[in-house]
Every structure is written in structure tokens, then in C-alpha cells.
Design an enzyme around this catalytic site. Structure first.
Site, PDB file in Angstrom:
ATOM      1  N   GLU A 180       0.827  -1.223   0.000  1.00  0.00           N
ATOM      2  CA  GLU A 180       0.000   0.000   0.000  1.00  0.00           C
ATOM      3  C   GLU A 180       0.856   1.267   0.000  1.00  0.00           C
ATOM      4  O   GLU A 180       0.602   2.210   0.754  1.00  0.00           O
ATOM      5  CB  GLU A 180      -0.989  -0.011   1.182  1.00  0.00           C
ATOM      6  CG  GLU A 180      -2.041  -1.092   1.019  1.00  0.00           C
ATOM      7  CD  GLU A 180      -3.184  -1.013   2.024  1.00  0.00           C
ATOM      8  OE1 GLU A 180      -3.244  -0.052   2.799  1.00  0.00           O
ATOM      9  OE2 GLU A 180      -4.011  -1.934   2.014  1.00  0.00           O
ATOM     10  N   GLY A 181       1.883   1.273  -0.834  1.00  0.00           N
ATOM     11  CA  GLY A 181       2.802   2.422  -0.895  1.00  0.00           C
ATOM     12  C   GLY A 181       4.017   2.096  -0.055  1.00  0.00           C
ATOM     13  O   GLY A 181       3.962   2.229   1.176  1.00  0.00           O
TER      14      GLY A 181
END
Ligand SMILES: Cc1cc2nc3c(=O)[nH]c(=O)nc-3n(C[C@H](O)[C@H](O)[C@H](O)COP(=O)(O)OP(=O)(O)OC[C@H]3O[C@@H](n4cnc5c(N)ncnc54)[C@H](O)[C@@H]3O)c2cc1C
Length: 831
Positions: free
Chosen positions: A498-499
């Protein structure tokens, strides 16, 4: 001398008005007032008034100002305005700005923060935590899951489906649980405290995935078909964005969908020919429905005139002919279901696009909008659960485990590592609760979610490392009784997904924060893009002069707050926490000033100066996390027992904010600005200190001593005492050992010897013989010994057990051959 006094009066008046963010009109009136007094006192004459009027009049008459100042400045701005890609624009437009905006703007209103409602569980959510979550955890065997089966047991999957664990975000009308973000967070924290596999598998469908996307953007037909199936677990979803060629740069995916006509169930229909190669996809190996992101092209203009439609999301049943799915990756010995998927020219009808053909090309916006919410829930909650579990287990272990005749947690060196775990546990719970609370208030806090994701996952990694150090070999030897090692192994997963964290810190937090939170920058950008010139000048005028006033105000605020250390600034409480509010007032003003200085001097280049951006983001993050700590303290009734934890968290964060500011000045590309601003912000050097040894000591004591503060530190964890729950058993062991200590002392004293604190059943026998303890007390000593041994012992195995390929164990192995050779050599030597 008199002229000097007027200059000082003008400067002081400017400073006071700027500090309080007075309007231009008030500014002008106040300065005119000072000049008037000077005129009456025969100090100010014609020339001073002339200069004043030349400056003040055009500034105060809107039409003059706009024509002669704003217009040329707008033309200049358009020339130097930083370019923004569509994906960047969509990322910035996604989500909302919340409390972090106030911190960014340099003048936080603490009453506003304390008035945000405290997140709470409904009766139904609490019952779910006390019922199905407990039951699920009791039936989950983490060693079996991670080592023996490399998957959850079938009955665990069934339980997840039957009880709606995959449907926490799905609305009740579709059969879901429709839990608050706070409840989801509590469930995930509790699951993590026993099994990371479980929390990963439950977290993903409730985070960014088909369920979330469908609820927001799906057509009625898609919602009515899929959501009840997802809620019941008939369908298992996954979402595939990442490709081998596009990880962090997800906007660059090479996967394509071509709009065309094709055969579908015996008829010719409008559809998509999809080609993809995705990897790292969580739940893919067991998914029945694949959410797919790809770039959509319409070369024959079957949908619209536009050929390149951009990123689009579709839902593809996994059994569609041509879908390759089912193989597994092996993520760091935390074997949750994760794997690749491919497809080559797979034809599906156009109605498979999420939201139908109208949503073609809207995929990136959909993803960043959902991510602005999801990123604040799953990974921060899993990390928070992990840190809290590490805090409790390490506290108990360090109290029970003795070396040099002392519990290891009482040694100063160990206290340093322990305090970090305890302080992080308090702040992780505070920040995660505040961030998910924002979601429950209807926010889509994209900057807050990036801050919470980055900092909680990083703190989890540090805390688990510290916990491993304190546990020594006990943390290293794996087996059913090791409650730390899987967390240690799996920490990089949360860091990466997620990043990935380096990207999140260097680009996302401040990159989005600067534009979203600044009161004028976005308005300036938007004004410059208007095509109606009149409207553009009016809008730009408002934003630009607001911005100039804001910057002047921040300069004076920073100057004064730095000079006084924020001592006279506002704190809503006058107790031990007051100084932290004041320090934040000071750093918040400095951040606002430095943001303008960085944007003004670097312009579009700031995007590439990632380390400048990272440090500005660090300051914003430290302010956010510290404010969440103070909010938690207030929300929980200002429990004085918790003060060491509160102080530790605030002091650690403020020292980090101070370091980030110093490094920012030392590395500022314009050296003169860096040096001058450093003098202004730190006129007396770096005055804040990280938590003292004494504070470390107090936090460690809380972690090792059963008390209310410790209970609060471990709330929402799975602490039930049952044979498969090591955390619950360690907690029980702490109580058992503490209960035995006074009895041990009694027997030691009576025996006239300083007995070692082990073999407590023998101590019990001696005590009974000497008649200084009764039978119940002897039983307490025996129970403590069993508990103590459970805590300090580690697993061992038959040699064959650990081989993954059992067929190899049938063949002579290296160790056997070595032993045989050694025997042979010994015999030969003897002969
Ligand atoms: C276990 C696991 C589960 C996952 N689940 C899913 C899933 O369900 N669905 C899905 O679509 N994806 C999933 N992912 C993919 C995940 O989101 C990516 O791994 C992540 O986006 C990073 O991509 P990458 O691994 O290719 O690293 P890279 O993009 O190659 O990055 C390498 C390093 O460079 C840094 N970096 C890259 N660009 C910049 C920059 N501009 N500035 C500073 N640093 C930069 C990154 O931070 C990272 O440290 C999963 C990954 C894993 C490992």
C-alpha cells in the site's frame, strides 16, 4: 531617537497584527493609527505618509490591485507553475483534509481537536469482538498455519466466511456487518495479537478491493450480484494492480484492455480483450473474483471519440477462460495467500467494468479515493496490534526472566529498548484510533492515512526488533511457543505494501499534504487553470494576497514562538502536558513558514528534492502523532498513571520534529536561507531532549507491573488464557510469578539462605518443611515454577521434523554422514 521609536512601534504593531492574522484592512488602519500618533507628536511628516499611501492605497483598492499587480503576477505564475500529471492531479483531488490541515497551517486550535468525538464501539461491535473474534482466535493455531500447513485450516476459512469476517465493510442491506472503521481496527488488532496470517487475510477484503470499489462505484446490478456473495463468502475477492514492471509507479502498468466486439455466451457483444501479468496479489490463489486494473484503449472508438481512456478497473470471475491464477508467492514465512495472475487476450463483456462503461478511465481516481481510507485502517491496525502485543509480552518476559539474580527488565540497558516499545504502543493506539475516528466522521483523510501507515509500520518494525533483543534466544528459536518471530519476519510486508515506505515518506506525505493542507496553494493552482481571464484574476488575487498575509503572519509567529520557546502560547491544559501543546504551537508555525519558503524557493523542483519533502513531512507527522497522544490522554480521562507513557511519546516525537527541522536547515539547497532560518527557529540551539533515562525507567516499570495503565496499553488484544495462546499464557505467568515472589522471600529468609529464583517447587517443599508457608502458598510457588518454565523455555524438535521436503529425510543426510565419519576417525586414531 523619536523616528526610531516610530519605526519600532510600526514593527511591533505589524508583528502583533501578523501574529494574530489580522486582515489587510485592519493592518492598514492600525499602521495609519501609528502614523497619526507620530504626526500629532511631530515625528511623522509628509514623506512618511506619501510612502504609506503609495503602498497602502493600491493594495486596498481591489480593482487597482488586480489590474496592476495580480494580472502580471498571474502571467508569471503560469510560466513557472509546476507541471502535474493526471495521476498526480487525481491523487491530490482524492480524499479530504482534516486535523492535519490545522497543524500544517501553523495555528492549531486545540479545543477543536479535543472536541472530535472519541471513537467507540457499538454494542454489536463489542459483542463481535467478545464472541466470534475470540472463538476464531481460539480455533487458530499459528504454528500449524505458518509452518505445517502454510495456510489457514479449512475450518478457519469456513468460520471466517460464516461469521462475516470478509464483510466488515459491506453494508447491512447486502448482508454485511457494516462496522465502523474503529471496530474494524479493533478486530484487526486483536487478530494480529495471535496470527498475522489471519489479520492479513481478513484485512485485505475489507481494505482496498472489490467490496470497497463496488460499494462506491459499482452499478446496481453489480452491487446486487456481488455484494451479498462477498458478504457470505461465496465469492472471495482479490485486487490486482501491481505488475512486474510497475510497483511503486503503479500508474505505469503495462496491462491493457482493448475495447472490441467478441463472442460471449453464443452472442456477439461489446467487450474488452484483456492482457495482464500481475504479481504479489493477496488472496489471488484462492480468489473467485479478480479485481483488475489495466489501461483501457478504444482504437475503434466503440465507446467514445477518445482512444486512450486511462486506468480502468474491472471484476473478472476467476474461472473465466484464459485467466491464469492459483500459484503462490511465499511472503517471508508469513504464508498468507498471495500470488501472481496472468491473462492473454481474455475477452469479457464491457459490463465487467466496475461502474459500467461510464466509469471507463476512472480507475486511478477510484483507487486513490479508496486508498485514502483503507490505508488508515488495515496496516496501521495490524501494526498497532503487533506493537501492543510486543509491549505486553516483553514487559512480562523481562519481569520473569532473570539474569545476574535480577529480572532483565530492571537493567538500565534493557530499559532503553523496553521504553521504546511501551512508548510506541501508547502512541500507535492513539494515532490509529484518531485516524480511523476521522473516517467514522465521514472524512477520507488521504494525508492522515499516509502518515499513519508509514509511522505505525515503521514503529512496529522498531518495536519488534527491540522485543527480539530483550527476549534474546527465546525470540530466535522458532516453534509453537514463539510469539514474536513471525511478527519479526513479517514486519517488512507492512512496510512494503500500500505504498512502500521510502516512497510514502519522501513523496506522498508532504507531496499531498503541501497542496491539500495549504490554505492557498491549491486555490492558486486552480485559479491559474481557469480559462475565463476575469474569473482567473479575481480568484488568483484572493488566493495570492491571502497567501502573502499568511506567509508574513507565519514569519512573525515563528520568530516570537521560537524566541520564547512557545512559553506564552495557548495550551488547553495547565498541567504536565502544557509544554507539549506549546512546543507544538512553535513547530506548527515553523512548519508553515518553512513550507512557504521551500515552495517559494524550490517551486516545482520540490517534488524532486525528496529529502526536503520527507523532512517537512516528518515535522507534520510528529505534530499529528503527538496531538493524537494528547487527545488519547484526554479521551481516557487524563489518567495520571499513564503520564510516563504520554510524556515519553510526546518527548520522543518532539525531539524527532526538532531533528527533522535541523536537518532541513542544514541541507536546505539555498544555504543563506538555511542558515538564517536556522538562527530564527533555533535562536538558542536545539533545546528539546529525547526522553530521559528516568522516563525510560518509569515506562519500563509500567510494562512489567500489572496495573490499570498496563491494561490500557494492551486493550483490544487477545489475552484469553488457553493452551494455544502464548500471549495470554505469558500474561498469566506474570501474575503467577509476582504472586510467588513474597512467598519465595519468606522461605529464603526462614532458611537463612539467599535461594536462587528457580526450582520453585523445591522452594515450596523447603517452605512447607520449615512451616513458614501453607499448602495453598506452596501450590502458588509450584504454579509459578510451571509458568516461569513455560516463559523461559523454547521449542525443540526431532531432527526430521524441520525438513520441508520429507522425502529427503529418508536419505542419509549431511549430519549423519559427518557423525559416521567422526566415529570412523576416532576408531582409527584409537587403533
Ligand atoms: C506481500 C505483498 C502483498 C501485496 N498485495 C498486493 C495486492 O493485493 N494487490 C496489488 O496490486 N499489489 C500488492 N502488492 C504490491 C505492493 O503494493 C508493491 O510491492 C509496492 O507497491 C512496491 O512495489 P515494488 O515491490 O515493486 O517495489 P519498487 O516499486 O520496485 O520499489 C523499490 C523501492 O524503491 C522505493 N521507491 C520507488 N519509487 C520511489 C520514489 N519515487 N521515491 C522514493 N522511493 C521510491 C520504494 O519505496 C521501495 O523502497 C503486494 C506486495 C507484497 C510484497
Amino acid at each position: 531617537m523619536s523616528v526610531f521609536l516610530v519605526c519600532v512601534a510600526l514593527l511591533v504593531a505589524t508583528g502583533i497584527l501578523a501574529y494574530h492574522r489580522a486582515s489587510l484592512t485592519l493592518f492598514t488602519a492600525a499602521l495609519a493609527g501609528v502614523l497619526l500618533i507620530g504626526t500629532f507628536s511631530d515625528i511623522v511628516g509628509f514623506w512618511s505618509w506619501l510612502v504609506f499611501l503609495i503602498v497602502a492605497l493600491p493594495l486596498n483598492i481591489a480593482s487597482v490591485r488586480q489590474q496592476h499587480l495580480t494580472k502580471p503576477l498571474l502571467a508569471l505564475y503560469r510560466k513557472i507553475m509546476p507541471e502535474m500529471s493526471t495521476t498526480e492531479k487525481e491523487a491530490i483531488d482524492a480524499g479530504t483534509t482534516w486535523w492535519e490541515g490545522d497543524l500544517f497551517r501553523g495555528n492549531p486550535d486545540w479545543h477543536k481537536m479535543h472536541n472530535f468525538p472519541q471513537p467507540r464501539l457499538s454494542a454489536e461491535e463489542q459483542a463481535f469482538l467478545d464472541g466470534p473474534v475470540e472463538e476464531l482466535l481460539a480455533m487458530t493455531d499459528d504454528w500449524h498455519t505458518t509452518h505445517e500447513r502454510a495456510d489457514l485450516a479449512p475450518e478457519v476459512y469456513q468460520y471466517l466466511k460464516d461469521h462475516g469476517f470478509f464483510a466488515m465493510i459491506i453494508k447491512k442491506e447486502y448482508g454485511g456487518l457494516e462496522f465502523s472503521a474503529y471496530a474494524q481496527s479493533c478486530v484487526l488488532q486483536k487478530l494480529t495479537s495471535k496470527s498475522m496470517v489471519l489479520s492479513s487475510i481478513v484485512g485485505v477484503p475489507n481494505s482496498l478491493g472489490p467490496g470497497e470499489l463496488l460499494q462506491h462505484y459499482g452499478t446496481d446490478e453489480q452491487k446486487n450480484y456481488y455484494l451479498p456473495r462477498l458478504a457470505k463468502g461465496i465469492d472471495v475477492p482479490c485486487f490486482a494492480l501491481t505488475s512486474p514492471e510497475a510497483g511503486s509507479d503503479a500508474g505505469a502498468i503495462p496491462d491493457v484492455g482493448i475495447v472490441c466486439k467478441g463472442q460471449w455466451q453464443g452472442e456477439e457483444v461489446l467487450g474488452l480483450k484483456l492482457t495482464w501479468n500481475k504479481r504479489y496479489i493477496t488472496l489471488a490463489p484462492i480468489a473467485t473474483v479478480l479485481g483488475l486494473a489495466f489501461k483501457l484503449y478504444d482504437p475503434d472508438h466503440l465507446l467514445s471519440e477518445e482512444e486512450d481512456r486511462g486506468i480502468t478497473c474491472a471484476l473478472i470471475p476467476a474461472d473465466t477462460p484464459g485467466v491464469k491464477i492459483g500459484r503462490r508467492h511465499f511472503p517471508l514465512n508469513v504464508p498468507f495467500q498471495n500470488g501472481p495472475t496472468q491473462g492473454e487476450e481474455v475477452f469479457v463483456p464491457i459490463s465487467y467494468i466496475i461502474g459500467g462503461p461510464e466509469m471507463a478511465g476512472q480507475g486511478w481516481r477510484m483507487l486513490v479515493e479508496c486508498l485514502s481510507v483503507g490505508r488508515a485502517i488495515t496496516l496501521p491496525s495490524n501494526s498497532t496490534g503487533g506493537i501492543k502485543a510486543a509491549a505486553l509480552s516483553t514487559g512480562a518476559y523481562a519481569r520473569i526472566r532473570r539474569q545476574f539474580k535480577l529480572p532483565v527488565g530492571k537493567m538500565e540497558g534493557v530499559e532503553e529498548a523496553m521504553a521504546r516499545i511501551g512508548g510506541y504502543a501508547y502512541m500507535a493506539d492513539a494515532s490509529t484510533s484518531m485516524s480511523v475516528g476521522a473516517i467514522d466522521l465521514g472524512e477520507k483523510p488521504s494525508v492522515v492515512s499516509a502518515i499513519t501507515k508509514y509511522h505505525m509500520t515503521e514503529r512496529m518494525r522498531t518495536a519488534i526488533n527491540d522485543a527480539m533483543d530483550v527476549h534474546g534466544g527465546k525470540g530466535i528459536c522458532m516453534g509453537p511457543n514463539n510469539y514474536l518471530a513471525r511478527g519479526y519476519q513479517g514486519a517488512p510486508v507492512a512496510i512494503t505494501v500500500e505504498g512502500a515506505n521510502i516512497l510514502t515518506r519522501n513523496m506522498i506525505i508532504y507531496g499531498q499534504g503541501a497542496i491539500r493542507c495549504h490554505p492557498y496553494v491549491l486555490a492558486e493552482l486552480q485559479a491559474a487553470q481557469l480559462t475565463d481571464e476575469g474569473a482567473a484574476v479575481t480568484a488568483f488575487d484572493k488566493a495570492l494576497f491571502g497567501h502573502i498575509g499568511f506567509a508574513i503572519s507565519n514569519f512573525f509567529r515563528t520568530f516570537w514562538l521560537s524566541l520564547t520557546g512557545g512559553a506564552f502560547s495557548h495550551s488547553p491544559y495547565n498541567d504536565d502536558t502544557a509544554r507539549y501543546y506549546k512546543q507544538m504551537n512553535r513547530f506548527s508555525a515553523a512548519l508553515a513558514l518553512m513550507s512557504d519558503v521551500a515552495m517559494g524557493t524550490l517551486g516545482g523542483d520540490l517534488k524532486r528534492r525528496e529529502r526536503i519533502s520527507a523532512r517537512l513531512g516528518d515535522i507534520l507527522s510528529m505534530l499529528y502523532i503527538t496531538s493524537s497522544v494528547l487527545k488519547r490522554y484526554q479521551d481516557e480521562g487524563r489518567q495520571v498513571q499513564d503520564l510516563p507513557l504520554v510524556k515519553w511519546a510526546c518527548e520522543d516525537n518532539m525531539a524527532k520534529a526538532q531533528l527533522a527541522l535541523t536537518e532541513l536547515f542544514d541541507n536546505f539547497p539555498n544555504r543563506v536561507i538555511g542558515i538564517v532560518l536556522k538562527r530564527i527557529v533555533f535562536p538558542f540551539g536545539r533545546t528539546l531532549r529525547k526522553p530521559s533515562d528516568m522516563l525510560d525507567h518509569q515506562v519500563s516499570r509500567i510494562m512489567m507491573t500489572p496495573c490499570e495503565a498496563r491494561n490500557r496499553l494492551g486493550k483490544h488484544l487477545y489475552l484469553t488464557v488457553e493452551p494455544g495462546n502464548q500471549l495470554g499464557r505469558v500474561e498469566q505467568a506474570l501474575l503467577d510469578v509476582l504472586a510467588a515472589e513474597p512467598l519465595f522471600d519468606k522461605v529464603s529468609k526462614a532458611s537463612g539462605k539467599r535461594l536462587p529464583f528457580f526450582k520453585l517447587h523445591e522452594v515450596a517443599d523447603i517452605g512447607l518443611e520449615l512451616g513458614v508457608i501453607n499448602k495453598q502458598e506452596a501450590d502458588k510457588l509450584r504454579k509459578a515454577e510451571d509458568s516461569r518454565l513455560f516463559v523461559i523455555n523454547v521449542d525443540d524438535f526431532e531432527p526430521d521434523y524441520l525438513a520441508a521436503d520429507k522425502t529427503l529425510t529418508q536419505q542419509p543426510n549431511g549430519a549423519e554422514a559427518l557423525k559416521a565419519e567422526s566415529k570412523k576417525q576416532t576408531k582409527t586414531a584409537a587403533a
